[in-house]
Scaffold this active site. Structure first.
Site, PDB file in Angstrom:
ATOM      1  N   GLY A 355       1.051  -1.100   0.032  1.00 36.30           N
ATOM      2  CA  GLY A 355       0.069   0.083   0.023  1.00 36.30           C
ATOM      3  C   GLY A 355       0.658   1.206  -0.020  1.00 36.30           C
ATOM      4  O   GLY A 355       0.684   2.146  -0.836  1.00 36.30           O
ATOM      5  N   GLY A 378       2.661  -7.358   2.402  1.00 36.12           N
ATOM      6  CA  GLY A 378       2.865  -8.569   3.257  1.00 36.12           C
ATOM      7  C   GLY A 378       2.551  -9.876   2.372  1.00 36.12           C
ATOM      8  O   GLY A 378       3.066 -10.906   2.410  1.00 36.12           O
TER       9      GLY A 378
HETATM   10  N1  LIG Z   1      13.068   4.312   9.398  1.00 33.21           N
HETATM   11  C1  LIG Z   1      11.691   4.466   9.299  1.00 33.21           C
HETATM   12  N2  LIG Z   1      11.140   4.899  10.613  1.00 33.21           N
HETATM   13  C2  LIG Z   1       9.580   5.126  10.701  1.00 33.21           C
HETATM   14  N3  LIG Z   1       8.876   4.435   9.718  1.00 33.21           N
HETATM   15  C3  LIG Z   1       9.383   4.177   8.513  1.00 33.21           C
HETATM   16  C4  LIG Z   1      10.786   4.315   8.350  1.00 33.21           C
HETATM   17  N4  LIG Z   1      10.869   3.983   7.212  1.00 33.21           N
HETATM   18  C5  LIG Z   1       9.741   3.583   6.558  1.00 33.21           C
HETATM   19  N5  LIG Z   1       8.824   3.951   7.406  1.00 33.21           N
HETATM   20  C6  LIG Z   1       7.480   3.929   7.037  1.00 33.21           C
HETATM   21  O1  LIG Z   1       6.926   2.602   6.531  1.00 33.21           O
HETATM   22  C7  LIG Z   1       5.526   2.852   6.256  1.00 33.21           C
HETATM   23  C8  LIG Z   1       5.376   1.625   5.233  1.00 33.21           C
HETATM   24  O2  LIG Z   1       5.670   0.348   5.487  1.00 33.21           O
HETATM   25  P1  LIG Z   1       4.670  -0.925   5.080  1.00 33.21           P
HETATM   26  O3  LIG Z   1       5.653  -2.045   5.800  1.00 33.21           O
HETATM   27  O4  LIG Z   1       3.363  -0.557   5.949  1.00 33.21           O
HETATM   28  O5  LIG Z   1       4.911  -0.875   3.929  1.00 33.21           O
HETATM   29  P2  LIG Z   1       3.531  -1.453   2.753  1.00 33.21           P
HETATM   30  O6  LIG Z   1       4.095  -1.027   1.438  1.00 33.21           O
HETATM   31  O7  LIG Z   1       2.539  -0.413   2.963  1.00 33.21           O
HETATM   32  O8  LIG Z   1       3.087  -2.823   2.951  1.00 33.21           O
HETATM   33  P3  LIG Z   1       1.810  -3.437   3.298  1.00 33.21           P
HETATM   34  O9  LIG Z   1       0.996  -3.449   1.930  1.00 33.21           O
HETATM   35  O10 LIG Z   1       2.359  -4.734   3.569  1.00 33.21           O
HETATM   36  O11 LIG Z   1       1.200  -2.553   4.343  1.00 33.21           O
HETATM   37  C9  LIG Z   1       5.652   4.494   5.527  1.00 33.21           C
HETATM   38  O12 LIG Z   1       4.507   4.685   6.273  1.00 33.21           O
HETATM   39  C10 LIG Z   1       6.914   4.658   6.051  1.00 33.21           C
HETATM   40  O13 LIG Z   1       6.641   6.108   6.490  1.00 33.21           O
HETATM   41  O1  LIG Z   2      -1.704  -3.448   3.423  1.00 31.89           O
HETATM   42  C1  LIG Z   2      -1.563  -4.588   3.631  1.00 31.89           C
HETATM   43  O2  LIG Z   2      -0.602  -5.191   3.647  1.00 31.89           O
HETATM   44  C2  LIG Z   2      -2.962  -5.374   3.882  1.00 31.89           C
HETATM   45  O3  LIG Z   2      -4.131  -4.439   4.057  1.00 31.89           O
HETATM   46  C3  LIG Z   2      -2.900  -6.082   5.073  1.00 31.89           C
HETATM   47  O4  LIG Z   2      -2.990  -5.195   6.295  1.00 31.89           O
HETATM   48  P1  LIG Z   2      -2.483  -6.070   7.683  1.00 31.89           P
HETATM   49  O5  LIG Z   2      -1.058  -6.242   7.612  1.00 31.89           O
HETATM   50  O6  LIG Z   2      -2.803  -4.987   8.661  1.00 31.89           O
HETATM   51  O7  LIG Z   2      -3.275  -7.308   7.736  1.00 31.89           O
END
Ligand SMILES: Nc1ncnc2c1ncn2[C@@H]1O[C@H](COP(=O)(O)OP(=O)(O)OP(=O)(O)O)[C@@H](O)[C@H]1O
Ligand SMILES: O=C(O)[C@H](O)COP(=O)(O)O
Length: 398
Positions: A355, A378
């Site tokens: 996302g 994820g």
């Molecule tokens: N060093 C850091 N400290 C704090 N937050 C961080 C740092 N680096 C990245 N982020 C945060 O990580 C968030 C994104 O992480 P996340 O694991 O939710 O990725 P994603 O692409 O949304 O994956 P998913 O779809 O699994 O949620 C962003 O909001 C960003 O601000």
């Molecule tokens: O943003 C994601 O990776 C999915 O919406 C799953 O969200 P969750 O890690 O809170 O289950």
């Protein structure tokens, strides 16, 4: 590839169709800041509505603690869905019970209704059969179009498939086809880039991921636990001390198997988590007790970019820093631009998902040049790891 029941097989005219989407979209001050997941869901919604279904949208949003929390209401997201599909989208303030039942009973064929966050009920994440039954009462058919939530065996992502006729939505179908095609026989060397903030959910799968790739590039909040494992001070950075032993195991596994793990060699640090907070570049042993690592530093960016030039395939989930806050987007934007240029030149295959990752790549102006952009973070990592995804398995024709 195993066959899935798709919308081509579904009889939906005049039926109440429960459609599980992933409306867990990035927001700021109650406004949706990236509509990619909604745009990907739009074809399924409009196809069903055009076929005369009563389209009932189900989704989680954020991680509320198992009860209603206005901060995680889907109401503003439902409005954004309406704007993307160009049709009215109704909203019911609960996903089960009288409120939901009355809203569904008032629907006409072609109507679209969004139900409130499924995670406002703790039974959702437990895949509780009684809760599944309450959801199932609202529909005749279940369509799962949430590939990005398919790694969760929750009531609305998996449970409903046991009690209602189940079909893959168009986005689910497209994700599975595109990822299979892009990654069946990836060109090597292959690297996984893993950053972001969901450290506890993702760090422990990096060990298995290491078996599938040649290089693991770790950034973002994810890197801090590894840096702490190596004995570097991380101040007030996002870090999971409980996972330090796991991080050490992964580092040892890489050494034993001759795989490369690329960690940051410097950092951009600040004392406050805010846009334009006073910041500085710090060496890894120079992060103060009140400081947070909010981006990778310039030398780390150089390392990653030069590594990209050697690679043939990059699989990316998780930004390198808190990209929503200027200037902590610099690492992510610079690496994204380099990856996009190499892709456009035909030198690199780039598949990214998540996302916030997609929002970050859009912010960098790089997403259009990537080979494929998945909505899943994820779920994408677990799929890469070779794990069965419950929300996908339930759709397979037996
Ligand atoms: N060093 C850091 N400290 C704090 N937050 C961080 C740092 N680096 C990245 N982020 C945060 O990580 C968030 C994104 O992480 P996340 O694991 O939710 O990725 P994603 O692409 O949304 O994956 P998913 O779809 O699994 O949620 C962003 O909001 C960003 O601000
Ligand atoms: O943003 C994601 O990776 C999915 O919406 C799953 O969200 P969750 O890690 O809170 O289950």
């Amino acid at each position: 590839m195993t066959a899935f029941r798709t919308l081509d097989q579904a009889d939906v005219k005049d039926k109440r169709v429960l459609v599980r989407l992933d409306l867990n979209v990035p927001t700021e001050n109650g406004k949706v800041t990236d509509v990619t997941r909604i745009e990907r869901a739009a074809p399924t919604i409009t196809e069903l509505a055009d076929k005369g279904a009563k389209v009932i949208l189900l989704s989680h949003f954020g991680r509320p603690k198992g009860g209603p929390d206005p901060k995680y209401s889907l109401a503003p997201v439902a409005q954004a869905v309406g704007e993307v599909i160009g049709r009215p989208v109704g909203f019911a303030a609960d996903c089960i019970g009288a409120v939901a039942e009355q809203a569904v009973a008032a629907m006409k064929p072609g109507d679209v209704l969004c139900l409130e966050n499924t995670r406002f009920h703790k039974e959702e994440e437990k895949n509780d059969p009684a809760f599944v039954k309450q959801l199932a009462q609202l529909g005749d058919v279940w369509v799962n179009d949430a590939f990005s939530a398919a790694h969760r065996a929750h009531a609305s992502t998996e449970g409903l498939g046991h009690v209602l006729p189940a079909y893959a939505g168009r986005s689910m179908q497209a994700e599975l086809e595109a990822l299979t095609k892009a990654l069946e026989q990836p060109k090597r060397p292959v690297a996984a880039v893993v950053g972001g903030a969901k450290v506890s959910g993702k760090l422990d799968l990096l060990g298995n991921l290491l078996d599938k790739v040649d290089v693991l590039i770790i950034g973002g909040g994810m890197a801090n636990t590894f840096l702490a494992a190596q004995g570097h001070p991380v101040g007030k950075s996002l870090c999971e001390p409980d996972l330090i032993p796991t991080a050490n195991d992964i580092l040892a596994k890489a050494t034993a198997s001759g795989k490369q793990i690329l960690l940051p060699v410097d950092a951009v640090v600040a004392e406050t988590f805010a846009a334009n907070a006073p910041s500085r570049v710090a060496g890894l042993d120079d992060v103060g007790p009140n400081e947070m690592i909010l981006d990778i530093g310039p030398r780390s960016v150089e390392h990653v970019v030069s590594e990209l030039e050697r690679l043939k395939t990059v699989l990316w989930n998780g930004p390198f820093g808190a990209f929503e806050l200027t200037p902590f987007d610099t690492g992510t934007v610079t690496v994204a631009e380099a990856a996009a240029e190499l892709t456009a030149a035909g030198k690199l295959v780039t598949v990214a998902g998540g996302g916030d990752t997609v929002a970050a790549l859009n912010h960098a102006g790089a997403a259009d040049r990537f080979t494929y952009i998945s909505t899943a973070g994820g779920a994408f990592l677990e799929w890469l790891e070779g794990k069965a995804l419950p929300g996908v398995d339930i759709l397979k024709t037996k």
